[in-house]
Design a protein around this motif. Structure first.
Motif, PDB file in Angstrom:
ATOM      1  N   HIS A 185       0.830  -1.198   0.000  1.00 45.96           N
ATOM      2  CA  HIS A 185       0.000   0.000   0.000  1.00 45.96           C
ATOM      3  C   HIS A 185       0.870   1.255   0.000  1.00 45.96           C
ATOM      4  N   ASN A 186       1.899   1.261   0.864  1.00 45.73           N
ATOM      5  CA  ASN A 186       2.787   2.428   0.935  1.00 45.73           C
ATOM      6  C   ASN A 186       3.517   2.653  -0.388  1.00 45.73           C
ATOM      7  N   ASN A 187       3.999   1.550  -0.961  1.00 47.20           N
ATOM      8  CA  ASN A 187       4.732   1.662  -2.232  1.00 47.20           C
ATOM      9  C   ASN A 187       3.848   2.241  -3.334  1.00 47.20           C
ATOM     10  N   ILE A 188       2.603   1.804  -3.350  1.00 45.69           N
ATOM     11  CA  ILE A 188       1.688   2.306  -4.384  1.00 45.69           C
ATOM     12  C   ILE A 188       1.436   3.799  -4.187  1.00 45.69           C
ATOM     13  N   GLU A 189       1.311   4.227  -2.907  1.00 49.83           N
ATOM     14  CA  GLU A 189       1.128   5.661  -2.644  1.00 49.83           C
ATOM     15  C   GLU A 189       2.340   6.470  -3.140  1.00 49.83           C
ATOM     16  N   LEU A 190       3.567   5.934  -2.869  1.00 48.59           N
ATOM     17  CA  LEU A 190       4.785   6.603  -3.337  1.00 48.59           C
ATOM     18  C   LEU A 190       4.825   6.651  -4.860  1.00 48.59           C
ATOM     19  N   PHE A 191       4.398   5.554  -5.483  1.00 48.14           N
ATOM     20  CA  PHE A 191       4.408   5.506  -6.939  1.00 48.14           C
ATOM     21  C   PHE A 191       3.440   6.527  -7.534  1.00 48.14           C
ATOM     22  N   VAL A 192       2.280   6.660  -6.876  1.00 49.87           N
ATOM     23  CA  VAL A 192       1.298   7.650  -7.348  1.00 49.87           C
ATOM     24  C   VAL A 192       1.878   9.055  -7.249  1.00 49.87           C
ATOM     25  N   GLU A 193       2.554   9.349  -6.127  1.00 49.03           N
ATOM     26  CA  GLU A 193       3.193  10.661  -5.964  1.00 49.03           C
ATOM     27  C   GLU A 193       4.258  10.886  -7.031  1.00 49.03           C
ATOM     28  N   HIS A 194       5.016   9.783  -7.301  1.00 49.95           N
ATOM     29  CA  HIS A 194       6.059   9.871  -8.327  1.00 49.95           C
ATOM     30  C   HIS A 194       5.433  10.173  -9.695  1.00 49.95           C
ATOM     31  N   GLN A 195       4.303   9.598  -9.955  1.00 55.36           N
ATOM     32  CA  GLN A 195       3.607   9.838 -11.215  1.00 55.36           C
ATOM     33  C   GLN A 195       3.170  11.298 -11.320  1.00 55.36           C
ATOM     34  N   ARG A 196       2.747  11.884 -10.190  1.00 54.53           N
ATOM     35  CA  ARG A 196       2.353  13.308 -10.206  1.00 54.53           C
ATOM     36  C   ARG A 196       3.561  14.185 -10.555  1.00 54.53           C
ATOM     37  N   GLN A 197       4.719  13.835  -9.954  1.00 59.35           N
ATOM     38  CA  GLN A 197       5.933  14.615 -10.232  1.00 59.35           C
ATOM     39  C   GLN A 197       6.325  14.491 -11.702  1.00 59.35           C
ATOM     40  N   GLN A 198       6.170  13.275 -12.242  1.00 61.33           N
ATOM     41  CA  GLN A 198       6.484  13.078 -13.660  1.00 61.33           C
ATOM     42  C   GLN A 198       5.585  13.933 -14.551  1.00 61.33           C
ATOM     43  N   ALA A 199       4.280  13.942 -14.164  1.00 65.22           N
ATOM     44  CA  ALA A 199       3.329  14.735 -14.947  1.00 65.22           C
ATOM     45  C   ALA A 199       3.693  16.223 -14.897  1.00 65.22           C
ATOM     46  N   ALA A 200       4.121  16.720 -13.685  1.00 68.56           N
ATOM     47  CA  ALA A 200       4.509  18.124 -13.538  1.00 68.56           C
ATOM     48  C   ALA A 200       5.738  18.428 -14.386  1.00 68.56           C
ATOM     49  N   ALA A 201       6.692  17.470 -14.401  1.00 68.04           N
ATOM     50  CA  ALA A 201       7.905  17.661 -15.198  1.00 68.04           C
ATOM     51  C   ALA A 201       7.575  17.741 -16.676  1.00 68.04           C
ATOM     52  N   LEU A 202       6.686  16.897 -17.113  1.00 62.42           N
ATOM     53  CA  LEU A 202       6.281  16.927 -18.527  1.00 62.42           C
ATOM     54  C   LEU A 202       5.615  18.255 -18.877  1.00 62.42           C
ATOM     55  N   ASP A 203       4.797  18.754 -17.945  1.00 65.04           N
ATOM     56  CA  ASP A 203       4.170  20.075 -18.173  1.00 65.04           C
ATOM     57  C   ASP A 203       5.248  21.154 -18.300  1.00 65.04           C
ATOM     58  N   GLY A 204       6.306  21.058 -17.459  1.00 64.46           N
ATOM     59  CA  GLY A 204       7.395  22.019 -17.506  1.00 64.46           C
ATOM     60  C   GLY A 204       8.110  21.977 -18.856  1.00 64.46           C
ATOM     61  N   TYR A 205       8.356  20.723 -19.319  1.00 67.08           N
ATOM     62  CA  TYR A 205       8.990  20.591 -20.639  1.00 67.08           C
ATOM     63  C   TYR A 205       8.111  21.186 -21.736  1.00 67.08           C
ATOM     64  N   ALA A 206       6.813  20.928 -21.648  1.00 66.60           N
ATOM     65  CA  ALA A 206       5.880  21.425 -22.666  1.00 66.60           C
ATOM     66  C   ALA A 206       5.868  22.961 -22.692  1.00 66.60           C
ATOM     67  N   LEU A 207       5.896  23.598 -21.496  1.00 70.38           N
ATOM     68  CA  LEU A 207       5.904  25.063 -21.416  1.00 70.38           C
ATOM     69  C   LEU A 207       7.188  25.618 -22.022  1.00 70.38           C
ATOM     70  N   LEU A 208       8.300  24.962 -21.678  1.00 71.98           N
ATOM     71  CA  LEU A 208       9.595  25.423 -22.213  1.00 71.98           C
ATOM     72  C   LEU A 208       9.590  25.349 -23.741  1.00 71.98           C
ATOM     73  N   LEU A 209       9.005  24.289 -24.275  1.00 75.05           N
ATOM     74  CA  LEU A 209       8.952  24.119 -25.728  1.00 75.05           C
ATOM     75  C   LEU A 209       8.096  25.217 -26.372  1.00 75.05           C
ATOM     76  N   ARG A 210       6.961  25.529 -25.726  1.00 72.28           N
ATOM     77  CA  ARG A 210       6.093  26.578 -26.280  1.00 72.28           C
ATOM     78  C   ARG A 210       6.794  27.941 -26.275  1.00 72.28           C
ATOM     79  N   LEU A 211       7.523  28.253 -25.191  1.00 79.67           N
ATOM     80  CA  LEU A 211       8.234  29.531 -25.100  1.00 79.67           C
ATOM     81  C   LEU A 211       9.282  29.646 -26.198  1.00 79.67           C
TER      82      LEU A 211
END
Length: 430
Positions: A185-211
């Motif tokens: 259960h704990n590992n899955i919670e950590l993985f979900v958090e990791h997925q959120r960070q990945q999604a945020a990073a991808l958004d950052g890359y997308a913004l940089l590309l648009r700029l």
């Protein structure tokens, strides 16, 4: 159920008077209704006084001048004066014993059935034998039914005891499942958090590309966005942590699956089917179930040999091992050891289960396999575990022996017959 009496076999044959002429009696024997009779009753004033048999009549008429010499004499001069008399109310079984104990052989006479010493009818030995045969057949059917019901009851008892043993393990097994379930259960919670960070990073890359594509951003703005992306990427790492999390999660799920499989194997009903059984594997399965009762104070020592498969019912054998291992865990009050050893010798597979517990008193030792015998407090033992274990091993063609010393420990040795041929050797597990 009403008991059948000998009266049910009485044939109403008109009796002969003692003064009846022998020639006339011979005619009675020839009558169709008397063809099945070996003898005719001779009765006076309602009471049997003798019987005259076909054999006696033949002796008279086959002799030279027998008819002329004896034919006109009264039958009383020829009859047997000691007929076999049986009371009408006698049960068939008692009557049969009396007839077989008193009938003269070869059988030349029937027996006479009386009530209050008065003539009732004639009984034919062959009819009595047929009636007894039917009665025996009926009892055989009853015995077969009772045996079937007994077998069913024994199976239910074995299953009930097994479920009771399993029930005692449920809390421990639940704990064993809960531990891997917790970190999964704990590992899955950590993985979900990791997925959120990945999604945020991808958004950052997308913004940089648009700029960059827009071409109207200052160098300072682009540098800030680039730095934010670098930081998010650094926080995400190279993926090794995620892989480790997933690896631990899969390991935990595997542990849970093993426990569930063990529970399933224990709870199933073997019925009459047998299979090739790996005893080392059975012991390991049992240890998983009993792990919670052992892990805090018992060191388990495995000395598994290279042993062949045996033919048997794995669920029932697991039940035996669980009984013995649970008893060992309860006998070790402080810290101790449990030795599990398997080896093949002299056409038998041996399973040694030895503990360093408090031992069994010598006065108690001869009774431990008796049904309902227990030294445990009321409510903590059915007294059936060892009795059923003993019977299960006997069902497998083996035996179970025990030796114990107070303060030293107890050793159970189970012997199971090895297959005569075609045995498959297993790799040692230790």
């Amino acid at each position: 159920m009403a008991v059948a009496t000998i009266a049910s076999l009485a044939i109403t044959v008109p009796p002969i008077a003692p003064h009846a002429i022998i020639e006339d009696v011979s005619e009675y024997f020839l009558a169709p209704e008397n063809e099945q009779l070996l003898s005719l009753p001779v009765v006076e004033d309602g009471r049997p006084v003798g019987v005259v048999s076909r054999y006696q009549m033949m002796n008279v008429f086959l002799k030279r001048y027998g008819r002329e010499l004896h034919g006109r004499k009264p039958v009383a001069t020829l009859m047997s004066r000691t007929p076999l008399l049986i009371a009408a109310e006698q049960p068939l079984e008692d009557a049969s014993r009396y007839v077989t104990g008193n009938m003269r052989f070869p059988i030349t006479e029937d027996f006479i059935i009386v009530h209050d010493d008065r003539y009732v009818g004639v009984g034919v030995v062959l009819d009595l034998l047929k009636a007894m045969e039917q009665q025996l057949a009926g009892r055989s059917r009853q015995l077969a039914k009772a045996y079937s019901e007994l077998k069913s009851s024994q199976s239910q008892l074995v299953q009930s005891e097994k479920m009771a043993s399993l029930g005692q393990m449920v809390a421990g097994v639940a704990h064993e499942i809960n531990t891997p379930l917790g970190y999964v259960h704990n590992n899955i919670e950590l993985f979900v958090e990791h997925q959120r960070q990945q999604a945020a990073a991808l958004d950052g890359y997308a913004l940089l590309l648009r700029l960059i594509e827009a071409g109207d951003s200052s160098a300072e703005v682009l540098a800030q966005q680039l730095e934010r992306v670098r930081q998010m990427h650094a926080e995400l790492g190279d993926g090794a942590e995620t892989e480790a999390l997933l690896g631990d999660t899969l390991y935990g799920i595997g542990q849970i699956a093993e426990l569930v499989t063990s529970l399933k194997n224990f709870s199933r009903v073997d019925r009459t089917t047998t299979d090739d059984v790996d005893i080392n594997e059975c012991l390991e399965t049992t240890l998983k179930i009993a792990h919670n009762s052992l892990k805090h104070h018992v060191t388990v020592i495995r000395q598994y040999g290279d042993i062949p498969l045996v033919n048997g019912m794995p669920s029932k054998l697991n039940q035996v091992f669980l009984n013995l291992i649970t008893n060992a865990a309860q006998a070790i009050e402080q810290q101790g050891r449990l030795l599990l050893r398997t080896y093949a010798e002299n056409d038998y597979l041996h399973v040694v289960i030895e503990d360093s517990g408090k031992g069994i008193p010598a006065a108690v030792l001869p009774k431990i396999f008796d049904p309902f015998f227990t030294t445990k407090p009321v409510g903590q033992g059915t007294g059936l575990g060892l009795a059923i274990s003993y019977r299960i091993i006997q069902e497998h063609g083996g035996d179970i022996r025990v030796a114990s010393r107070e303060g030293v420990g107890t050793r159970f040795v189970i012997r199971l017959p090895l297959p005569r041929s075609g045995a498959v050797t297993l790799a040692a597990a230790s």
